[in-house]
Design a protein around this motif. Structure first.
Motif, PDB file in Angstrom:
ATOM      1  N   UNK A 238      -1.445  -0.889  -3.614  1.00 47.25           N
ATOM      2  CA  UNK A 238      -0.233  -1.618  -4.012  1.00 47.25           C
ATOM      3  C   UNK A 238       0.857  -1.309  -2.979  1.00 47.25           C
ATOM      4  N   UNK A 239       1.398  -2.370  -2.375  1.00 51.04           N
ATOM      5  CA  UNK A 239       2.376  -2.187  -1.294  1.00 51.04           C
ATOM      6  C   UNK A 239       3.205  -3.457  -1.120  1.00 51.04           C
ATOM      7  N   UNK A 240       4.506  -3.306  -0.772  1.00 46.77           N
ATOM      8  CA  UNK A 240       5.278  -4.508  -0.442  1.00 46.77           C
ATOM      9  C   UNK A 240       4.919  -5.070   0.942  1.00 46.77           C
ATOM     10  N   UNK A 241       4.004  -4.373   1.654  1.00 50.43           N
ATOM     11  CA  UNK A 241       3.589  -4.821   3.002  1.00 50.43           C
ATOM     12  C   UNK A 241       2.092  -5.148   3.008  1.00 50.43           C
ATOM     13  N   UNK A 242       1.668  -6.127   2.196  1.00 49.15           N
ATOM     14  CA  UNK A 242       0.215  -6.338   2.057  1.00 49.15           C
ATOM     15  C   UNK A 242      -0.476  -6.808   3.335  1.00 49.15           C
ATOM     16  N   UNK A 243       0.217  -7.660   4.128  1.00 43.32           N
ATOM     17  CA  UNK A 243      -0.423  -8.172   5.353  1.00 43.32           C
ATOM     18  C   UNK A 243      -0.715  -7.037   6.329  1.00 43.32           C
ATOM     19  N   UNK A 248      -4.685  -3.285   8.907  1.00 41.43           N
ATOM     20  CA  UNK A 248      -5.158  -1.947   9.270  1.00 41.43           C
ATOM     21  C   UNK A 248      -6.539  -1.667   8.655  1.00 41.43           C
ATOM     22  N   UNK A 249      -6.731  -2.071   7.380  1.00 38.61           N
ATOM     23  CA  UNK A 249      -8.029  -1.827   6.733  1.00 38.61           C
ATOM     24  C   UNK A 249      -9.148  -2.577   7.455  1.00 38.61           C
ATOM     25  N   UNK A 262       1.647 -10.826  -3.981  1.00 38.11           N
ATOM     26  CA  UNK A 262       2.630 -10.403  -2.973  1.00 38.11           C
ATOM     27  C   UNK A 262       2.616  -8.914  -2.699  1.00 38.11           C
ATOM     28  N   UNK A 263       1.882  -8.138  -3.524  1.00 45.33           N
ATOM     29  CA  UNK A 263       2.020  -6.686  -3.326  1.00 45.33           C
ATOM     30  C   UNK A 263       0.724  -5.911  -3.560  1.00 45.33           C
ATOM     31  N   UNK A 264      -0.423  -6.570  -3.327  1.00 45.49           N
ATOM     32  CA  UNK A 264      -1.681  -5.856  -3.603  1.00 45.49           C
ATOM     33  C   UNK A 264      -2.756  -6.277  -2.624  1.00 45.49           C
ATOM     34  N   UNK A 265      -3.499  -5.299  -2.170  1.00 46.29           N
ATOM     35  CA  UNK A 265      -4.645  -5.548  -1.288  1.00 46.29           C
ATOM     36  C   UNK A 265      -5.855  -4.870  -1.914  1.00 46.29           C
ATOM     37  N   UNK A 266      -6.976  -5.596  -2.010  1.00 44.38           N
ATOM     38  CA  UNK A 266      -8.203  -4.955  -2.492  1.00 44.38           C
ATOM     39  C   UNK A 266      -9.251  -5.028  -1.390  1.00 44.38           C
ATOM     40  N   UNK A 267     -10.188  -4.101  -1.444  1.00 44.06           N
ATOM     41  CA  UNK A 267     -11.255  -4.050  -0.438  1.00 44.06           C
ATOM     42  C   UNK A 267     -12.439  -3.312  -1.033  1.00 44.06           C
ATOM     43  N   UNK A 268     -13.592  -3.459  -0.363  1.00 47.08           N
ATOM     44  CA  UNK A 268     -14.749  -2.665  -0.781  1.00 47.08           C
ATOM     45  C   UNK A 268     -14.461  -1.212  -0.437  1.00 47.08           C
ATOM     46  N   UNK A 278      -7.228  10.487   4.086  1.00 42.48           N
ATOM     47  CA  UNK A 278      -6.876  10.225   5.495  1.00 42.48           C
ATOM     48  C   UNK A 278      -6.501   8.754   5.686  1.00 42.48           C
ATOM     49  N   UNK A 279      -7.237   7.881   5.009  1.00 41.93           N
ATOM     50  CA  UNK A 279      -6.966   6.440   5.114  1.00 41.93           C
ATOM     51  C   UNK A 279      -5.563   6.136   4.561  1.00 41.93           C
ATOM     52  N   UNK A 280      -5.233   6.772   3.452  1.00 44.56           N
ATOM     53  CA  UNK A 280      -3.900   6.611   2.853  1.00 44.56           C
ATOM     54  C   UNK A 280      -2.817   7.081   3.832  1.00 44.56           C
ATOM     55  N   UNK A 281      -3.042   8.261   4.443  1.00 44.84           N
ATOM     56  CA  UNK A 281      -2.067   8.824   5.397  1.00 44.84           C
ATOM     57  C   UNK A 281      -1.905   7.899   6.600  1.00 44.84           C
ATOM     58  N   UNK A 282      -3.013   7.288   7.019  1.00 41.54           N
ATOM     59  CA  UNK A 282      -2.980   6.384   8.175  1.00 41.54           C
ATOM     60  C   UNK A 282      -2.127   5.147   7.882  1.00 41.54           C
TER      61      UNK A 282
END
Length: 316
Positions: A238-243, A248-249, A262-268, A278-282
Motif C-alpha cells: 500500500x503506497x501513494x506511489x504505486x507506479x 521497482x518490483x 490509486x494506492x495498492x500494488x500486488x504481485x506474486x 530487504x525488498x521493503x527497505x529497497x
C-alpha cells in the motif's frame, strides 16, 4: 485396481450423455479412508454426475468405480447400507413431520432394528439441530432445514462413508458453521466424508484432502495444505506511489505485478531466497512511501486459478 485403504477409487470413469456431451472424462480419483475429502469445481464441472455414478444411480459410459473396496454398481446391495448420502437435496414427504420422515427412512432400511428406531431418529434430529422443529410438517421447512433433515437421514445409522453433495446449500452462516463442525465430528469418529462444493473456503475449513474438477476433467488431487502451498502467495504493497513501486518490483524480476486503484500494488510473492524485509527497505530507499507491506499466504483459490488459468465461479 482395489486399494483397500481407499474409501472411493475410480479408474478412467467417464459419462457421455445422449447428444454426445462428455460430462465426466477419464476420472482417476482416490479418496483415502478416514479423510474429509473435498470435491471441488464450478457448477457444471461434473461433480454431481460423478457422485451419481459412485452411488450406482447412473451407469458410467466407461471406466470403473469402487466404493469401500467393492465394485459399483455391481456390489450396490452390499455396499450402500454402509454409506450415507445426501445428493441434490433430500427427497421428503411434505405432508409428514420431520420426525415422521426420518421414521419412514429408517423403516425402509432392512438392516435397521425397529426396536431402537425412535431413539435413532431422536439422536439424528439432535445432531443436526432440528429437535425443536421435529413435529413441523416438512413442507413448512426452509431450504436450510430440509438440507439438515436430509443430513439427519444420512446419519440414522453409523456409516463408514458419507457422501454429501453441496451439504451447506441454502444454509445461513450459522447453519453452515454447525454443519461444518458436525462433519469434523463425524471424521473424528472414523467416518470418511466425501463432500462436493463450489465454495472454496468451505473446502479449506473442513477438508484434509481435495480434488479439483473443471469441465469434466480432474485437474489435481491431494492434501489441501499441499494444494495451497503449490500456488505462490501474493505480496500487497500500500503506497501513494504505486507506479514507482510497480516499476521497482518489475525491475527485481517479480512476477505478475498489478497496480490496483490509486494506492495498492500486488504481485506474486518472490522466491524464498528473496528477503522481504530487504525488498521493503529497497522500496523506501527508492523514495516509495510504503504504508503497508503484506505477504499473503496462498489460498485454495490461488491454487485453482494457477491450475486452471481461470477464476473460480463461486456464485455458481
Amino acid at each position: 485396481m482395489g486399494n483397500s485403504s481407499a474409501a472411493i477409487e475410480t479408474r478412467g470413469l467417464s459419462k457421455r450423455y445422449r447428444g454426445g456431451q462428455l460430462a465426466v472424462n477419464g476420472l482417476d480419483l482416490t479418496v483415502p479412508r478416514g479423510s474429509v475429502f473435498g470435491f471441488l469445481g464450478p457448477n457444471g464441472s461434473g461433480k454431481t454426475t460423478t457422485i451419481r455414478m459412485l452411488m450406482g444411480l447412473i451407469e458410467p459410459t466407461s471406466g470403473s468405480a469402487r466404493l469401500l473396496g467393492s465394485p459399483m454398481p455391481a456390489a450396490a446391495r452390499t455396499v450402500l447400507p454402509r454409506v450415507g448420502a445426501l445428493i441434490e437435496g433430500p427427497a421428503l414427504y411434505g405432508f409428514l413431520s420431520g420426525r415422521d420422515n426420518l421414521l419412514r427412512y429408517d423403516a425402509a432400511d432392512p438392516t435397521a432394528d425397529p426396536r431402537t428406531r425412535a431413539a435413532r431418529v431422536t439422536t439424528a434430529l439432535d445432531r443436526v439441530g432440528l429437535t425443536s422443529a421435529a413435529g413441523k410438517k416438512a413442507r413448512a421447512y426452509s431450504l436450510g432445514m430440509k438440507q439438515r433433515l436430509g443430513l439427519a437421514a444420512a446419519l440414522l445409522q453409523r456409516r463408514e462413508l458419507l457422501v454429501l453433495d453441496e451439504p451447506t446449500n441454502g444454509l445461513d452462516p450459522q447453519g453452515m458453521r454447525e454443519i461444518r463442525s458436525l462433519i469434523r465430528e463425524l471424521a473424528k469418529d472414523g467416518t470418511t466424508v466425501f463432500l462436493s462444493s463450489h465454495l472454496l473456503d468451505e473446502i479449506e475449513q473442513v477438508c484434509s484432502h481435495a480434488a479439483v474438477m473443471n469441465q469434466g476433467r480432474l485437474v489435481v488431487q491431494g492434501e489441501v495444505a499441499e494444494l495451497a502451498a503449490n500456488a505462490r502467495g501474493r505480496l500487497a504493497v500500500t503506497t501513494p506511489d504505486p507506479q514507482a513501486a510497480a516499476r521497482l518490483l518489475k525491475e527485481r524480476g517479480i512476477a505478475d505485478v498489478t497496480v490496483v486503484g490509486e494506492d495498492r500494488v500486488t504481485a506474486e510473492l518472490p522466491p524464498d531466497d528473496v528477503e522481504l524485509a530487504d525488498l521493503n527497505a529497497e522500496l523506501v530507499r527508492a523514495g516509495v512511501r510504503v504504508r503497508g507491506f503484506v505477504a499473503e499466504r496462498a489460498s485454495l483459490e490461488d491454487a485453482f486459478v494457477a491450475l486452471t488459468g481461470e477464476g473460480f465461479d463461486v456464485a455458481g
